[in-house]
Design a protein around this motif. Structure first.
Motif, PDB file in Angstrom:
ATOM      1  N   GLU A   1       0.834  -1.195   0.000  1.00 42.59           N
ATOM      2  CA  GLU A   1       0.000   0.000   0.000  1.00 42.59           C
ATOM      3  C   GLU A   1       0.869   1.246   0.000  1.00 42.59           C
ATOM      4  O   GLU A   1       1.800   1.347   0.784  1.00 42.59           O
ATOM      5  N   THR A   2       0.511   2.151  -0.859  1.00 48.08           N
ATOM      6  CA  THR A   2       1.226   3.423  -0.881  1.00 48.08           C
ATOM      7  C   THR A   2       0.411   4.470  -0.144  1.00 48.08           C
ATOM      8  O   THR A   2       0.676   4.783   0.997  1.00 48.08           O
ATOM      9  N   ARG A   3      -0.681   4.955  -0.814  1.00 42.89           N
ATOM     10  CA  ARG A   3      -1.453   6.015  -0.145  1.00 42.89           C
ATOM     11  C   ARG A   3      -2.286   5.415   0.984  1.00 42.89           C
ATOM     12  O   ARG A   3      -2.842   4.327   0.855  1.00 42.89           O
ATOM     13  N   PRO A   4      -2.357   6.121   2.095  1.00 46.31           N
ATOM     14  CA  PRO A   4      -3.143   5.610   3.221  1.00 46.31           C
ATOM     15  C   PRO A   4      -4.634   5.593   2.898  1.00 46.31           C
ATOM     16  O   PRO A   4      -5.123   6.455   2.171  1.00 46.31           O
ATOM     17  N   LYS A   5      -5.295   4.575   3.385  1.00 43.25           N
ATOM     18  CA  LYS A   5      -6.742   4.462   3.149  1.00 43.25           C
ATOM     19  C   LYS A   5      -7.497   5.382   4.101  1.00 43.25           C
ATOM     20  O   LYS A   5      -7.507   5.170   5.304  1.00 43.25           O
ATOM     21  N   THR A   6      -8.153   6.401   3.535  1.00 37.84           N
ATOM     22  CA  THR A   6      -8.991   7.279   4.361  1.00 37.84           C
ATOM     23  C   THR A   6     -10.399   7.171   3.811  1.00 37.84           C
ATOM     24  O   THR A   6     -10.828   8.004   3.020  1.00 37.84           O
ATOM     25  N   LYS A   7     -11.067   6.105   4.141  1.00 37.12           N
ATOM     26  CA  LYS A   7     -12.418   5.874   3.620  1.00 37.12           C
ATOM     27  C   LYS A   7     -13.439   6.801   4.253  1.00 37.12           C
ATOM     28  O   LYS A   7     -13.636   6.778   5.462  1.00 37.12           O
ATOM     29  N   ARG A   8     -14.049   7.626   3.408  1.00 37.51           N
ATOM     30  CA  ARG A   8     -15.120   8.506   3.883  1.00 37.51           C
ATOM     31  C   ARG A   8     -16.466   7.844   3.616  1.00 37.51           C
ATOM     32  O   ARG A   8     -16.595   7.105   2.639  1.00 37.51           O
ATOM     33  N   PRO A   9     -17.451   8.099   4.465  1.00 34.27           N
ATOM     34  CA  PRO A   9     -18.768   7.513   4.211  1.00 34.27           C
ATOM     35  C   PRO A   9     -19.387   8.171   2.986  1.00 34.27           C
ATOM     36  O   PRO A   9     -19.080   9.330   2.692  1.00 34.27           O
ATOM     37  N   PRO A  10     -20.233   7.438   2.243  1.00 32.20           N
ATOM     38  CA  PRO A  10     -20.870   8.042   1.074  1.00 32.20           C
ATOM     39  C   PRO A  10     -21.801   9.171   1.492  1.00 32.20           C
ATOM     40  O   PRO A  10     -22.359   9.152   2.592  1.00 32.20           O
ATOM     41  N   LEU A  11     -21.968  10.155   0.607  1.00 29.16           N
ATOM     42  CA  LEU A  11     -22.858  11.273   0.898  1.00 29.16           C
ATOM     43  C   LEU A  11     -24.081  11.213  -0.023  1.00 29.16           C
ATOM     44  O   LEU A  11     -24.014  10.669  -1.120  1.00 29.16           O
ATOM     45  N   TYR A  12     -25.153  11.783   0.470  1.00 32.27           N
ATOM     46  CA  TYR A  12     -26.425  11.756  -0.256  1.00 32.27           C
ATOM     47  C   TYR A  12     -26.971  13.160  -0.447  1.00 32.27           C
ATOM     48  O   TYR A  12     -27.023  13.945   0.501  1.00 32.27           O
ATOM     49  N   LYS A  13     -27.378  13.435  -1.701  1.00 35.50           N
ATOM     50  CA  LYS A  13     -27.991  14.726  -2.011  1.00 35.50           C
ATOM     51  C   LYS A  13     -29.470  14.638  -1.655  1.00 35.50           C
ATOM     52  O   LYS A  13     -30.121  13.646  -1.977  1.00 35.50           O
ATOM     53  N   VAL A  14     -29.982  15.670  -1.001  1.00 42.25           N
ATOM     54  CA  VAL A  14     -31.420  15.761  -0.764  1.00 42.25           C
ATOM     55  C   VAL A  14     -31.979  16.769  -1.767  1.00 42.25           C
ATOM     56  O   VAL A  14     -31.451  17.878  -1.895  1.00 42.25           O
ATOM     57  N   LEU A  15     -32.995  16.332  -2.512  1.00 45.56           N
ATOM     58  CA  LEU A  15     -33.576  17.167  -3.566  1.00 45.56           C
ATOM     59  C   LEU A  15     -35.029  17.520  -3.270  1.00 45.56           C
ATOM     60  O   LEU A  15     -35.766  16.704  -2.700  1.00 45.56           O
ATOM     61  N   ILE A  16     -35.401  18.718  -3.673  1.00 42.23           N
ATOM     62  CA  ILE A  16     -36.796  19.153  -3.598  1.00 42.23           C
ATOM     63  C   ILE A  16     -37.299  19.272  -5.040  1.00 42.23           C
ATOM     64  O   ILE A  16     -36.591  19.787  -5.905  1.00 42.23           O
ATOM     65  N   LEU A  17     -38.512  18.780  -5.279  1.00 46.03           N
ATOM     66  CA  LEU A  17     -39.080  18.794  -6.630  1.00 46.03           C
ATOM     67  C   LEU A  17     -40.183  19.828  -6.752  1.00 46.03           C
ATOM     68  O   LEU A  17     -40.950  20.050  -5.804  1.00 46.03           O
ATOM     69  N   ASN A  18     -40.273  20.412  -7.927  1.00 50.34           N
ATOM     70  CA  ASN A  18     -41.339  21.377  -8.183  1.00 50.34           C
ATOM     71  C   ASN A  18     -42.673  20.652  -8.392  1.00 50.34           C
ATOM     72  O   ASN A  18     -42.710  19.470  -8.742  1.00 50.34           O
ATOM     73  N   ASP A  19     -43.751  21.342  -8.144  1.00 47.54           N
ATOM     74  CA  ASP A  19     -45.095  20.877  -8.509  1.00 47.54           C
ATOM     75  C   ASP A  19     -45.939  22.124  -8.722  1.00 47.54           C
ATOM     76  O   ASP A  19     -45.472  23.238  -8.470  1.00 47.54           O
ATOM     77  N   ASP A  20     -47.169  21.941  -9.210  1.00 54.28           N
ATOM     78  CA  ASP A  20     -48.006  23.105  -9.557  1.00 54.28           C
ATOM     79  C   ASP A  20     -48.855  23.628  -8.402  1.00 54.28           C
ATOM     80  O   ASP A  20     -49.539  24.640  -8.560  1.00 54.28           O
ATOM     81  N   TYR A  21     -48.860  22.937  -7.259  1.00 51.22           N
ATOM     82  CA  TYR A  21     -49.845  23.256  -6.218  1.00 51.22           C
ATOM     83  C   TYR A  21     -49.293  23.758  -4.887  1.00 51.22           C
ATOM     84  O   TYR A  21     -49.965  24.518  -4.189  1.00 51.22           O
ATOM     85  N   THR A  22     -48.119  23.286  -4.507  1.00 52.54           N
ATOM     86  CA  THR A  22     -47.581  23.704  -3.212  1.00 52.54           C
ATOM     87  C   THR A  22     -47.296  25.208  -3.241  1.00 52.54           C
ATOM     88  O   THR A  22     -46.626  25.689  -4.158  1.00 52.54           O
ATOM     89  N   PRO A  23     -47.804  25.968  -2.270  1.00 55.84           N
ATOM     90  CA  PRO A  23     -47.551  27.414  -2.261  1.00 55.84           C
ATOM     91  C   PRO A  23     -46.067  27.730  -2.088  1.00 55.84           C
ATOM     92  O   PRO A  23     -45.356  27.033  -1.352  1.00 55.84           O
ATOM     93  N   MET A  24     -45.643  28.765  -2.761  1.00 57.27           N
ATOM     94  CA  MET A  24     -44.233  29.178  -2.678  1.00 57.27           C
ATOM     95  C   MET A  24     -43.804  29.437  -1.235  1.00 57.27           C
ATOM     96  O   MET A  24     -42.705  29.050  -0.827  1.00 57.27           O
ATOM     97  N   GLU A  25     -44.670  30.093  -0.456  1.00 55.51           N
ATOM     98  CA  GLU A  25     -44.312  30.425   0.938  1.00 55.51           C
ATOM     99  C   GLU A  25     -44.115  29.161   1.777  1.00 55.51           C
ATOM    100  O   GLU A  25     -43.304  29.154   2.712  1.00 55.51           O
TER     101      GLU A  25
END
Ligand code: TYC
Length: 102
Positions: free
Chosen positions: A13-37
């Motif tokens: 082994e050359t480079r040290p193993k620095t395993k980071r946990p996977p990351l997750y994107k949280v997404l918001i979706l548009n729709d025609d009814y939910t009020p902007m506020e």
């Protein structure tokens, strides 16, 4: 790759193993009814955004269809999605929130 040698198959082994946990994107979706506020309120309440940041991000979702609202570990992302979906449902808005591996 002659193998008439005396090594024992150990990978050096050359480079040290620095395993980071996977990351997750949280997404918001548009729709025609939910009020902007309502969406602005959700972004302030569950994602810690200022009113101005929340308003800007809401407009991005409104115009583009969806946006990443944060990046988290699996557990935190799962909790955010559940909180938003529950809050939207309780207010009878069809707002959708999902997560996706980065
Ligand atoms: N499109 C909605 C409206 O015009 C507003 C909206 C924005 C809804 C963002 C959902 O994730 C969303 N009332």
């Amino acid at each position: 790759k002659g193998d008439d040698d005396d090594d024992v198959g150990l990978k050096l082994e050359t480079r040290p193993k620095t395993k980071r946990p996977p990351l997750y994107k949280v997404l918001i979706l548009n729709d025609d009814y939910t009020p902007m506020e309502f969406v602005v309120h959700v972004l302030e309440r569950f994602f810690g955004l200022s009113h101005a940041q929340a308003f800007e991000l809401m407009l991005t979702v409104h115009k583009k269809g969806l946006a990443v609202v944060g990046v988290f570990s699996f557990e935190i992302a799962e909790t955010k999605v559940a909180q938003v979906m529950d809050f939207a449902q309780r207010h009878q808005h069809p707002l959708q929130c999902t997560m996706e591996k980065e």
